[in-house]
Design a protein around this motif. Structure first.
Motif, short mmCIF file in Angstrom:
data_model
loop_
_atom_site.label_atom_id
_atom_site.label_comp_id
_atom_site.label_asym_id
_atom_site.label_seq_id
_atom_site.Cartn_x
_atom_site.Cartn_y
_atom_site.Cartn_z
N ASP A 29 0.83 -1.20 0.00
CA ASP A 29 0.00 0.00 0.00
C ASP A 29 0.87 1.26 0.00
O ASP A 29 0.41 2.34 0.34
CB ASP A 29 -0.97 0.01 1.19
CG ASP A 29 -0.25 -0.08 2.52
OD1 ASP A 29 0.99 -0.12 2.54
OD2 ASP A 29 -0.95 -0.12 3.56
N GLY A 30 2.11 1.08 -0.40
CA GLY A 30 3.03 2.21 -0.56
C GLY A 30 4.20 1.75 -1.40
O GLY A 30 4.41 0.54 -1.60
N ASP A 31 4.97 2.71 -1.93
CA ASP A 31 6.12 2.31 -2.73
C ASP A 31 7.12 1.54 -1.87
O ASP A 31 7.12 1.64 -0.64
CB ASP A 31 6.78 3.53 -3.39
CG ASP A 31 7.42 4.46 -2.38
OD1 ASP A 31 8.55 4.18 -1.93
OD2 ASP A 31 6.80 5.49 -2.04
N LEU A 32 7.97 0.76 -2.51
CA LEU A 32 8.81 -0.18 -1.78
C LEU A 32 9.82 0.51 -0.87
O LEU A 32 10.19 -0.02 0.18
CB LEU A 32 9.52 -1.11 -2.77
CG LEU A 32 8.58 -1.97 -3.63
CD1 LEU A 32 9.36 -2.92 -4.53
CD2 LEU A 32 7.60 -2.76 -2.74
N GLU A 38 9.26 1.74 6.73
CA GLU A 38 8.33 1.33 7.78
C GLU A 38 8.87 0.12 8.54
O GLU A 38 8.68 0.01 9.76
CB GLU A 38 6.97 0.99 7.16
CG GLU A 38 5.93 0.56 8.18
CD GLU A 38 4.62 0.14 7.57
OE1 GLU A 38 3.58 0.27 8.24
OE2 GLU A 38 4.63 -0.34 6.41
N TRP A 39 9.54 -0.76 7.83
CA TRP A 39 10.04 -2.00 8.44
C TRP A 39 11.35 -1.78 9.19
O TRP A 39 11.51 -2.21 10.33
CB TRP A 39 10.23 -3.06 7.34
CG TRP A 39 10.70 -4.40 7.85
CD1 TRP A 39 10.32 -5.00 9.01
CD2 TRP A 39 11.62 -5.28 7.22
NE1 TRP A 39 10.96 -6.22 9.14
CE2 TRP A 39 11.76 -6.42 8.05
CE3 TRP A 39 12.33 -5.21 6.02
CZ2 TRP A 39 12.61 -7.48 7.73
CZ3 TRP A 39 13.16 -6.29 5.70
CH2 TRP A 39 13.30 -7.40 6.54
N GLN A 40 12.30 -1.07 8.56
CA GLN A 40 13.63 -0.96 9.12
C GLN A 40 14.06 0.48 9.45
O GLN A 40 15.16 0.68 9.95
CB GLN A 40 14.65 -1.54 8.11
CG GLN A 40 14.55 -3.04 7.91
CD GLN A 40 15.01 -3.82 9.13
OE1 GLN A 40 15.81 -3.36 9.91
NE2 GLN A 40 14.45 -5.01 9.31
N GLY A 41 13.21 1.46 9.14
CA GLY A 41 13.62 2.85 9.30
C GLY A 41 13.35 3.41 10.68
O GLY A 41 13.02 2.71 11.63
N ARG A 42 13.45 4.73 10.77
CA ARG A 42 13.24 5.43 12.03
C ARG A 42 11.75 5.53 12.33
O ARG A 42 10.93 5.73 11.44
CB ARG A 42 13.87 6.83 11.97
CG ARG A 42 15.38 6.79 11.74
CD ARG A 42 16.00 8.17 11.93
NE ARG A 42 15.54 9.12 10.92
CZ ARG A 42 16.14 9.32 9.76
NH1 ARG A 42 17.22 8.61 9.44
NH2 ARG A 42 15.68 10.22 8.91
N ARG A 192 -0.40 7.37 8.81
CA ARG A 192 0.71 6.65 9.43
C ARG A 192 1.90 6.57 8.47
O ARG A 192 3.05 6.80 8.87
CB ARG A 192 0.27 5.24 9.83
CG ARG A 192 1.39 4.38 10.43
CD ARG A 192 1.95 4.99 11.69
NE ARG A 192 3.11 4.25 12.19
CZ ARG A 192 3.82 4.60 13.26
NH1 ARG A 192 3.48 5.68 13.96
NH2 ARG A 192 4.86 3.89 13.64
N LEU A 193 1.64 6.29 7.21
CA LEU A 193 2.72 6.24 6.22
C LEU A 193 3.30 7.63 5.98
O LEU A 193 4.50 7.77 5.70
CB LEU A 193 2.20 5.63 4.92
CG LEU A 193 1.83 4.15 4.98
CD1 LEU A 193 1.24 3.67 3.66
CD2 LEU A 193 3.05 3.29 5.35
N MET A 198 7.94 11.43 7.05
CA MET A 198 8.54 12.56 7.75
C MET A 198 9.69 12.12 8.62
O MET A 198 10.75 12.76 8.65
CB MET A 198 7.47 13.25 8.59
CG MET A 198 6.36 13.89 7.78
SD MET A 198 4.87 14.26 8.76
CE MET A 198 5.55 15.38 10.00
N ALA A 199 9.52 11.01 9.33
CA ALA A 199 10.55 10.54 10.26
C ALA A 199 11.82 10.11 9.55
O ALA A 199 12.92 10.19 10.10
CB ALA A 199 10.01 9.38 11.10
N ASN A 200 11.69 9.68 8.29
CA ASN A 200 12.84 9.17 7.54
C ASN A 200 13.32 10.12 6.44
O ASN A 200 14.18 9.76 5.64
CB ASN A 200 12.50 7.81 6.94
CG ASN A 200 12.38 6.72 7.99
OD1 ASN A 200 13.37 6.11 8.37
ND2 ASN A 200 11.17 6.48 8.48
#
Length: 260
Positions: A29-32, A38-42, A192-193, A198-200
């Protein structure tokens, strides 16, 4: 281990890896890049606390949900839109369900189309909080204001009041409140995405459920096909508007994966 065996294993694993990536993309539901973040980032919970965020269009839809989720992170807010009663309602929601106090939220009515009001509004925010992070910036700021990261967020169909307020074939008649939006992404998931973006410090992200997500990839890599598909779907969207229903309601309902 011999090189022959290594090459044989690679040849065996490559098709399997391709299938796995294809299955991931079909459920994405978002680009890779965004999903990797989302999985490994901040985490937004780590990066976005103790900030001041100015949310434009905060009276409903994505803007309202963005303000709500930011309030849970303890982010001070400036809420702007044209409808003051709705801004006050959003403020109450943030105070009741978030981690903010009255002094942490500034309601600042603003019409973005009135460019002459922007400077005064900006001064008001700076006087109130001394700093600010804007949720809508032009890309020119990349060069003129060092240290500012501009994120271009491209959402696909999202559940919001925009559809309810859209006009049908009759310009005096809106679609109303009974519009089926179940085929669209939940606003909470979209926001959320956005927070992960923003966080990354991601420069550009595409947010949409499949099969809508495939369209940005087609426009990027196969524009001729994208033009052809868009022209075909465009006719159906116009027909839906004329019938007074959501323009995307016909699109791929059986394929749409729910993301709450």
């Amino acid at each position: 281990m011999s090189w022959e065996l290594v090459l044989w294993l690679l040849a065996l694993c490559a098709p399997l890896l391709l299938v796995v990536q294809l299955l991931r993309f079909l459920r994405a539901d978002g680009d890779l890049t965004l999903l990797w973040a989302e999985w490994q980032g901040r985490r937004p919970e780590w990066e976005l606390t103790d900030m001041v965020v100015w949310v434009t269009g905060a009276s409903s839809g994505i803007g309202e949900e963005l303000a709500f989720q930011l309030s849970k992170l303890g982010v001070s807010l400036v809420l702007s839109a044209r409808r003051v009663p709705e801004l006050e309602r959003v403020k109450r929601r943030c105070l009741e369900n978030g981690n903010l106090k009255e002094k942490d939220i500034l309601v600042l009515p603003l019409d973005l189309t009135d460019r002459s009001s922007h400077e005064a509004a900006t001064k008001t925010v700076l006087q109130e909080f001394g700093r600010g992070f804007f949720n809508g910036l032009r890309t020119e700021l990349d060069n003129t204001c060092p240290g500012i990261v501009v994120s271009n967020i491209c959402p696909g169909p999202v559940q919001s009041d925009i559809v309810k307020n859209a006009l049908s074939e009759e310009v005096t008649k809106s679609l109303g409140n009974n519009v089926d939006q179940s085929h669209k992404m939940a606003t909470s998931r979209c926001v959320r995405l956005m927070l992960i973006t923003m966080a990354n410090d991601l420069k550009e992200v595409w947010i949409a459920d499949q099969p809508f997500l495939v369209m940005p990839y087609l426009w990027q890599y196969m524009p001729t096909w994208a033009w052809w598909i868009t022209s075909k779907l465009g006719k159906k969207r116009i027909e839906n508007f004329k019938r007074g229903v959501d323009s995307d309601s016909f699109s791929f309902k059986m394929l749409k994966a729910k993301h709450d």
